[in-house]
Design a protein around this motif. Sequence first.
Motif, PDB file in Angstrom:
ATOM      1  N   VAL A  33      -4.616   3.677 -17.161  1.00 38.60           N
ATOM      2  CA  VAL A  33      -3.426   4.512 -16.987  1.00 38.60           C
ATOM      3  C   VAL A  33      -3.661   5.926 -17.510  1.00 38.60           C
ATOM      4  O   VAL A  33      -3.153   6.905 -16.948  1.00 38.60           O
ATOM      5  N   LEU A  34      -4.467   6.047 -18.560  1.00 43.11           N
ATOM      6  CA  LEU A  34      -4.705   7.352 -19.181  1.00 43.11           C
ATOM      7  C   LEU A  34      -6.085   7.913 -18.826  1.00 43.11           C
ATOM      8  O   LEU A  34      -6.633   8.742 -19.560  1.00 43.11           O
ATOM      9  N   LYS A  35      -6.630   7.522 -17.690  1.00 44.64           N
ATOM     10  CA  LYS A  35      -7.996   7.908 -17.325  1.00 44.64           C
ATOM     11  C   LYS A  35      -8.180   9.407 -17.127  1.00 44.64           C
ATOM     12  O   LYS A  35      -9.301   9.924 -17.207  1.00 44.64           O
ATOM     13  N   GLU A  36      -7.079  10.139 -16.903  1.00 48.65           N
ATOM     14  CA  GLU A  36      -7.206  11.588 -16.690  1.00 48.65           C
ATOM     15  C   GLU A  36      -7.370  12.357 -17.996  1.00 48.65           C
ATOM     16  O   GLU A  36      -7.656  13.557 -17.987  1.00 48.65           O
ATOM     17  N   TYR A  37      -7.218  11.678 -19.115  1.00 49.84           N
ATOM     18  CA  TYR A  37      -7.331  12.334 -20.418  1.00 49.84           C
ATOM     19  C   TYR A  37      -8.693  12.064 -21.040  1.00 49.84           C
ATOM     20  O   TYR A  37      -9.430  11.186 -20.594  1.00 49.84           O
ATOM     21  N   THR A  38      -9.024  12.801 -22.082  1.00 45.09           N
ATOM     22  CA  THR A  38     -10.368  12.703 -22.651  1.00 45.09           C
ATOM     23  C   THR A  38     -10.586  11.365 -23.353  1.00 45.09           C
ATOM     24  O   THR A  38      -9.641  10.747 -23.859  1.00 45.09           O
ATOM     25  N   ALA A  39     -11.844  10.945 -23.401  1.00 47.73           N
ATOM     26  CA  ALA A  39     -12.199   9.684 -24.053  1.00 47.73           C
ATOM     27  C   ALA A  39     -11.824   9.713 -25.530  1.00 47.73           C
ATOM     28  O   ALA A  39     -11.395   8.700 -26.094  1.00 47.73           O
ATOM     29  N   LYS A  40     -11.957  10.871 -26.151  1.00 49.08           N
ATOM     30  CA  LYS A  40     -11.629  10.998 -27.571  1.00 49.08           C
ATOM     31  C   LYS A  40     -10.144  10.788 -27.797  1.00 49.08           C
ATOM     32  O   LYS A  40      -9.744  10.101 -28.752  1.00 49.08           O
ATOM     33  N   GLU A  41      -9.314  11.362 -26.943  1.00 49.26           N
ATOM     34  CA  GLU A  41      -7.863  11.191 -27.081  1.00 49.26           C
ATOM     35  C   GLU A  41      -7.463   9.740 -26.850  1.00 49.26           C
ATOM     36  O   GLU A  41      -6.654   9.180 -27.604  1.00 49.26           O
ATOM     37  N   VAL A  42      -8.038   9.131 -25.828  1.00 53.71           N
ATOM     38  CA  VAL A  42      -7.696   7.742 -25.509  1.00 53.71           C
ATOM     39  C   VAL A  42      -8.171   6.806 -26.621  1.00 53.71           C
ATOM     40  O   VAL A  42      -7.478   5.843 -26.977  1.00 53.71           O
ATOM     41  N   MET A  46      -6.244   3.970 -28.756  1.00 54.98           N
ATOM     42  CA  MET A  46      -6.703   2.593 -28.871  1.00 54.98           C
ATOM     43  C   MET A  46      -6.721   2.144 -30.326  1.00 54.98           C
ATOM     44  O   MET A  46      -6.402   0.993 -30.635  1.00 54.98           O
ATOM     45  N   ASP A  47      -7.090   3.040 -31.217  1.00 51.42           N
ATOM     46  CA  ASP A  47      -7.057   2.712 -32.649  1.00 51.42           C
ATOM     47  C   ASP A  47      -5.638   2.372 -33.082  1.00 51.42           C
ATOM     48  O   ASP A  47      -5.407   1.399 -33.815  1.00 51.42           O
ATOM     49  N   PHE A  48      -4.682   3.179 -32.632  1.00 51.63           N
ATOM     50  CA  PHE A  48      -3.268   2.943 -32.963  1.00 51.63           C
ATOM     51  C   PHE A  48      -2.781   1.650 -32.323  1.00 51.63           C
ATOM     52  O   PHE A  48      -2.096   0.843 -32.960  1.00 51.63           O
ATOM     53  N   HIS A  49      -3.142   1.448 -31.072  1.00 54.36           N
ATOM     54  CA  HIS A  49      -2.749   0.249 -30.325  1.00 54.36           C
ATOM     55  C   HIS A  49      -3.251  -1.026 -31.016  1.00 54.36           C
ATOM     56  O   HIS A  49      -2.503  -1.984 -31.207  1.00 54.36           O
ATOM     57  N   PHE A  65       1.298  10.998 -26.504  1.00 52.16           N
ATOM     58  CA  PHE A  65       1.631  12.371 -26.134  1.00 52.16           C
ATOM     59  C   PHE A  65       2.158  13.190 -27.315  1.00 52.16           C
ATOM     60  O   PHE A  65       1.759  14.345 -27.505  1.00 52.16           O
ATOM     61  N   GLU A  66       3.018  12.602 -28.118  1.00 53.99           N
ATOM     62  CA  GLU A  66       3.653  13.375 -29.190  1.00 53.99           C
ATOM     63  C   GLU A  66       2.773  13.535 -30.420  1.00 53.99           C
ATOM     64  O   GLU A  66       2.779  14.600 -31.051  1.00 53.99           O
ATOM     65  N   GLU A  67       2.009  12.507 -30.756  1.00 51.94           N
ATOM     66  CA  GLU A  67       1.223  12.554 -31.984  1.00 51.94           C
ATOM     67  C   GLU A  67      -0.244  12.928 -31.747  1.00 51.94           C
ATOM     68  O   GLU A  67      -0.860  13.586 -32.588  1.00 51.94           O
ATOM     69  N   ILE A  68      -0.806  12.493 -30.630  1.00 50.04           N
ATOM     70  CA  ILE A  68      -2.220  12.784 -30.368  1.00 50.04           C
ATOM     71  C   ILE A  68      -2.375  14.091 -29.587  1.00 50.04           C
ATOM     72  O   ILE A  68      -3.134  14.963 -29.975  1.00 50.04           O
ATOM     73  N   LYS A  69      -1.608  14.218 -28.504  1.00 47.07           N
ATOM     74  CA  LYS A  69      -1.727  15.432 -27.699  1.00 47.07           C
ATOM     75  C   LYS A  69      -0.775  16.549 -28.152  1.00 47.07           C
ATOM     76  O   LYS A  69      -0.896  17.682 -27.696  1.00 47.07           O
ATOM     77  N   LYS A  70       0.177  16.205 -29.026  1.00 45.35           N
ATOM     78  CA  LYS A  70       1.148  17.177 -29.539  1.00 45.35           C
ATOM     79  C   LYS A  70       1.941  17.819 -28.402  1.00 45.35           C
ATOM     80  O   LYS A  70       2.174  19.024 -28.359  1.00 45.35           O
ATOM     81  N   GLU A  71       2.361  16.956 -27.469  1.00 42.76           N
ATOM     82  CA  GLU A  71       3.154  17.404 -26.328  1.00 42.76           C
ATOM     83  C   GLU A  71       4.452  16.608 -26.272  1.00 42.76           C
ATOM     84  O   GLU A  71       4.508  15.449 -26.702  1.00 42.76           O
ATOM     85  N   SER A  72       5.479  17.214 -25.724  1.00 39.38           N
ATOM     86  CA  SER A  72       6.731  16.482 -25.547  1.00 39.38           C
ATOM     87  C   SER A  72       6.629  15.633 -24.274  1.00 39.38           C
ATOM     88  O   SER A  72       5.889  15.979 -23.342  1.00 39.38           O
ATOM     89  N   ILE A  73       7.353  14.537 -24.239  1.00 38.31           N
ATOM     90  CA  ILE A  73       7.369  13.670 -23.064  1.00 38.31           C
ATOM     91  C   ILE A  73       8.765  13.094 -22.919  1.00 38.31           C
ATOM     92  O   ILE A  73       9.395  12.684 -23.905  1.00 38.31           O
TER      93      ILE A  73
END
Length: 209
Positions: A33-42, A46-49, A65-73
């Motif tokens: 689902v998150l394949k468009e984002y960087t491996a480091k972010e994903v 995964m660590d959190f999951h 999005f809010e904690e890792i990418k610092k973006e609103s969703i």
Amino acid sequence: MIPFSSEIKNILWDFDGVIMDSMAVRDKGFEIVLKEYTAKEVEKLMDFHRANGGLSRYVKFRYFFEEIKKESISEEEVNAYAEKFSEIMLQNLVNPSLLIKDSINFIKASFAQYKMHVVSGSDQKELRLICKNIDIDKYFLSIHGSPTPKKQLVRNLLKEYSYKASETILIGDSINDYEAAVENGIRFFGYNNLKLKEEGKKYIEKFVK
């Protein structure tokens, strides 16, 4: 032997990692689902999951999005990601071979003795479809999941069925399961996660019936 006493009448079960060996499939689902984002972010997700198995995908996507990418969703965007995730899960988890034999054999042998329910961080609609399609829904009085938080699911069940806390336990494989049990004043038993045993939580090594 199972470590809970004869006074126990009600068992609340986590699903992933306790009834079904589904964690690898769910890991892959987040990656797809998150394949468009960087491996480091994903990988941070995964660590959190993996550290918070009892939390819902809605919480995890929002965390990404809010904690890792610092973006609103928005809520709508979270739901869209969750829906994509659910489609992948239904394609891959309707598979009886993924059931954990030790726990499912105990459930099949004991469902007439105990009042059993599922309380999971997985999506409720998806979870009910999986259980129905692999023919295990009949062993549970009810099956509940996200987006309602697990702490609230447990609270709702205790109230709806008038269960006594002293007669009710929750069996899970994550610290979130433990926290849901403690907040509702019921006993917790860890299963299939030795870290819980190492932390001193009551632990089921193997079900024997």
